[in-house]
Write a protein that holds these residues in place. Structure first.
Motif, short mmCIF file in Angstrom:
data_model
loop_
_atom_site.label_atom_id
_atom_site.label_comp_id
_atom_site.label_asym_id
_atom_site.label_seq_id
_atom_site.Cartn_x
_atom_site.Cartn_y
_atom_site.Cartn_z
N HIS A 128 38.83 -19.25 106.67
CA HIS A 128 38.68 -18.18 105.69
C HIS A 128 37.22 -17.83 105.37
O HIS A 128 36.85 -16.66 105.37
CB HIS A 128 39.43 -18.55 104.39
CG HIS A 128 39.37 -17.48 103.36
ND1 HIS A 128 40.03 -16.28 103.51
CD2 HIS A 128 38.69 -17.40 102.18
CE1 HIS A 128 39.77 -15.51 102.47
NE2 HIS A 128 38.97 -16.17 101.65
N ARG A 129 36.39 -18.82 105.11
CA ARG A 129 34.99 -18.53 104.75
C ARG A 129 34.24 -17.88 105.91
O ARG A 129 33.46 -16.94 105.72
CB ARG A 129 34.28 -19.81 104.31
CG ARG A 129 34.81 -20.33 102.99
CD ARG A 129 34.11 -21.58 102.60
NE ARG A 129 33.16 -21.21 101.55
CZ ARG A 129 32.39 -22.04 100.94
NH1 ARG A 129 32.38 -23.32 101.29
NH2 ARG A 129 31.59 -21.64 99.99
N GLN A 164 35.45 -14.26 106.21
CA GLN A 164 34.85 -13.40 105.19
C GLN A 164 33.40 -13.07 105.53
O GLN A 164 32.95 -11.95 105.33
CB GLN A 164 34.95 -14.06 103.81
CG GLN A 164 36.37 -14.15 103.27
CD GLN A 164 37.04 -12.81 103.20
OE1 GLN A 164 37.75 -12.40 104.12
NE2 GLN A 164 36.82 -12.10 102.12
N ALA A 165 32.67 -14.04 106.04
CA ALA A 165 31.27 -13.80 106.42
C ALA A 165 31.18 -12.80 107.58
O ALA A 165 30.35 -11.88 107.55
CB ALA A 165 30.60 -15.12 106.79
N GLU A 199 32.60 -13.51 98.63
CA GLU A 199 33.76 -14.38 98.77
C GLU A 199 33.51 -15.52 99.76
O GLU A 199 33.98 -16.63 99.57
CB GLU A 199 35.00 -13.59 99.22
CG GLU A 199 35.64 -12.79 98.12
CD GLU A 199 36.93 -12.13 98.57
OE1 GLU A 199 37.11 -11.89 99.79
OE2 GLU A 199 37.78 -11.87 97.70
N ALA A 200 32.76 -15.21 100.83
CA ALA A 200 32.45 -16.25 101.82
C ALA A 200 31.57 -17.35 101.22
O ALA A 200 31.76 -18.53 101.49
CB ALA A 200 31.77 -15.63 103.04
N GLY A 239 33.63 -18.76 97.87
CA GLY A 239 34.97 -19.25 98.17
C GLY A 239 35.01 -20.67 98.53
O GLY A 239 35.79 -21.50 98.32
#
Length: 193
Positions: A66-67, A70-71, A189-190, A193
């Motif tokens: 996920h991270r 997002q990045a 978020e990245a 998160g």
């Protein structure tokens, strides 16, 4: 499950990004030469194919952590915003006229023009990013297809009138600002998160 909110966000982002694109001008040129409904069928089919490919690419991106995802999405949105802000006007492109006005010739010309012109285009990349960001292929696909069809319809039927009242530079800047916001939010978020 279908999300009207996701579809609406995607519609707005893709619509604004596609409006100043060369595709709207190509649709306008085809629409002035040929029956608008024939042109639209070909253009709409090509856009649906492109969105399908972008959704598939975005779905593959969702397999990443996920991270990291997002990045990547944030960086791609920022890159897209930079492309919009830094691109130069291409001018009108030459469109070859089909030999006759039959449905298959005209819609085929519209399909091929969009298929070639839009492959790897900013809005296709944005659609893949949005599919990865929201992990909602149906909502993203519906929003993107409707936005692209709306731009094509405007270009084919009333592009000249719209451009008299809304400068392309303003539309491009609004699309870039929306992409900057989405990119910044994804990067936030990245990191958070």
């Amino acid at each position: 499950m279908f999300s009207i909110t996701v579809a609406a966000v995607v519609f707005g982002v893709v619509f604004l990004a596609e409006l100043p694109d060369k595709t709207a001008l190509a649709g306008l040129m085809l629409g002035t030469r040929y029956r608008a409904s024939y042109v639209f069928v070909g253009v709409a089919a090509a856009f649906a194919l492109h969105v399908g490919l972008a959704i598939a690419a975005g779905s593959v991106l969702t397999l990443l952590p996920h991270r990291l995802l997002q990045a990547i999405v944030g960086a791609l949105f920022l890159g897209g915003a930079a492309m919009l802000l830094l691109k130069k006007d291409d001018g009108e492109e030459e469109v070859r006229k089909p030999a006759d006005q039959s449905f298959w010739k005209v819609s085929g010309a519209g399909f091929m023009l969009i298929l070639v012109a839009e492959f790897g285009d900013l809005t296709q990349i944005m659609t893949a990013n949005l599919a990865a960001r929201y992990d909602d292929p149906l909502s993203v696909g519906v929003g993107a297809v409707l936005a692209l069809w709306a731009v094509a319809g405007l270009g084919i039927v009333g592009g000249r009138t719209l451009m008299r009242y809304v400068p392309l530079r303003l539309i491009t800047k609004i699309a870039a600002l929306v992409m900057l916001a989405l990119g910044g939010f994804s990067l936030y978020e990245a990191i958070a998160g």
